[in-house]
Write a protein that holds these residues in place. Structure first.
Motif, PDB file in Angstrom:
ATOM      1  N   LEU A   4      93.732  18.745  51.505  1.00  0.00           N
ATOM      2  CA  LEU A   4      94.126  18.429  50.136  1.00  0.00           C
ATOM      3  C   LEU A   4      95.356  19.253  49.767  1.00  0.00           C
ATOM      4  O   LEU A   4      95.362  20.466  49.927  1.00  0.00           O
ATOM      5  N   GLU A   5      96.383  18.591  49.280  1.00  0.00           N
ATOM      6  CA  GLU A   5      97.566  19.316  48.836  1.00  0.00           C
ATOM      7  C   GLU A   5      97.422  19.745  47.381  1.00  0.00           C
ATOM      8  O   GLU A   5      97.674  20.894  47.022  1.00  0.00           O
ATOM      9  N   THR A   6      97.064  18.794  46.528  1.00  0.00           N
ATOM     10  CA  THR A   6      96.869  19.091  45.109  1.00  0.00           C
ATOM     11  C   THR A   6      95.595  18.397  44.638  1.00  0.00           C
ATOM     12  O   THR A   6      95.130  17.433  45.250  1.00  0.00           O
ATOM     13  N   PHE A   7      95.056  18.868  43.526  1.00  0.00           N
ATOM     14  CA  PHE A   7      93.787  18.320  43.029  1.00  0.00           C
ATOM     15  C   PHE A   7      93.531  18.828  41.625  1.00  0.00           C
ATOM     16  O   PHE A   7      94.112  19.827  41.179  1.00  0.00           O
ATOM     17  N   VAL A   8      92.667  18.120  40.922  1.00  0.00           N
ATOM     18  CA  VAL A   8      92.107  18.632  39.677  1.00  0.00           C
ATOM     19  C   VAL A   8      90.934  19.529  40.057  1.00  0.00           C
ATOM     20  O   VAL A   8      90.158  19.197  40.961  1.00  0.00           O
TER      21      VAL A   8
END
Length: 322
Positions: A128-132
């Motif tokens: 995962l690079e970005t996430f909430v």
């Protein structure tokens, strides 16, 4: 003197008998995995010899959300939200160290830095690079700490009755927390943890007690007794409490959704208002007649909060209006 020694001997014998009668042993790991690690559970190795129990649901190419449970809870606490989000989002939840089927940290490190490192390692393992990033109670403070350490990776924050605000309320900690902080008694807790104590602590936390089914209480009780989790809980609870500074929180410019139960007896609503005051891009949703677990006590209403908030982000999945 001999009579006194006999009295002490009898008392000691009674204490030993009481210990073995009241003792609640650890649960069997194989039985717990069979009961609580069905599909879609998986076990993923991260750093420092930790293997986390996690669930990764929803389309793998969809925007990702990581959810962090609270103290003495486990990944199952998020089930209602997962059911309502996983059609459109990739939803990841895992048992943090010292909880659930992940078990204790081999190094005995339960600092914010250690929990933050675990979140990052889970994100790396799942590419995962970005996430909430969302969290309840203790998990909320871990979410804030992670966002402070890795702001570029966090697209938004969801804080549900989050700890970490420098606010003290009237309610105070739960029975389990108080006992785990008490010398001598906390050592006994590692061996004597009756189901009634867990049920009582649970009842202190929530206003909507319909969620306190026998199955849910059993899960809390059995997973707390997973080998090493009770000692980990005592160690965590024995650490000094820490709080974020206003300037730290004010440095986080990600969109933030703050969800609170108006009747939260553990972490008061004033804590939610504090986060709302200092987070620059936040909105606060308060649910009346709800306690410390709004994501379970008011699952439908809080899920609606989350979906509406996500739909306003560029993070929204294709087909939902930004």
């Amino acid at each position: 003197m001999k009579r006194l020694l006999k009295v002490f001997a009898v008392l000691f014998a009674l204490l030993v008998i009481a210990f073995f009668v009241l003792r609640t042993p650890d649960t069997d790991p194989a039985e717990m995995r069979a009961k609580y690690a069905g599909e879609p559970s998986q076990f993923v190795e991260i750093g420092d010899e930790v293997t986390v129990h996690l669930r990764d649901e929803g389309p793998k190419d969809a925007p990702a959300i990581i959810l962090l449970h609270g103290s003495t809870a486990d990944l199952h606490t998020w089930q209602p939200w997962v059911e309502g989000l996983s059609e459109d989002y990739r939803v990841i939840r895992f048992d943090q160290v010292g909880h659930g089927l992940t078990g204790p940290d081999k190094q005995g490190d339960y600092s914010h830095a250690s929990f933050v490192a675990d979140i990052d390692e889970v994100a790396e393992a799942l590419e995962l690079e970005t996430f909430v990033l969302g969290g309840s109670s203790m998990g909320g403070s871990h979410a804030v700490a992670y966002a402070l350490a890795h702001p570029a990776r966090v697209e938004g924050l969801i804080l549900v009755g989050a700890s970490g605000a420098p606010v003290r309320g009237d309610g105070g900690p739960s029975l389990t927390y108080r006992l785990a902080q008490t010398p001598v008694i906390n050592r006994l807790m590692a061996q004597i943890t009756p189901r009634s104590m867990i049920e009582s602590s649970f009842a202190e936390m929530v206003s909507n007690r319909h969620i306190m089914t026998p199955e849910v209480v059993d899960r809390y009780w059995e997973l707390l007794r997973y080998p090493g989790n009770r000692a980990a809980t005592i160690r965590r609870f024995s650490q000094p409490r820490s709080a974020f500074a206003a300037e730290q929180v004010a440095s986080l410019d990600q969109p933030a959704l703050i969800i609170w139960g108006a009747e939260d007896p553990l972490i008061p609503l004033d804590s939610g208002r504090w986060y709302d005051e200092y987070l620059p891009n936040s909105q606060l949703a308060v649910h009346p007649e709800i306690g410390h677990l709004p994501h379970e006590e008011a699952a439908g209403a809080t899920l609606a909060d989350v979906r509406a908030w996500l739909a306003d982000l560029a993070f929204a999945p294709e087909g939902e209006a930004p």
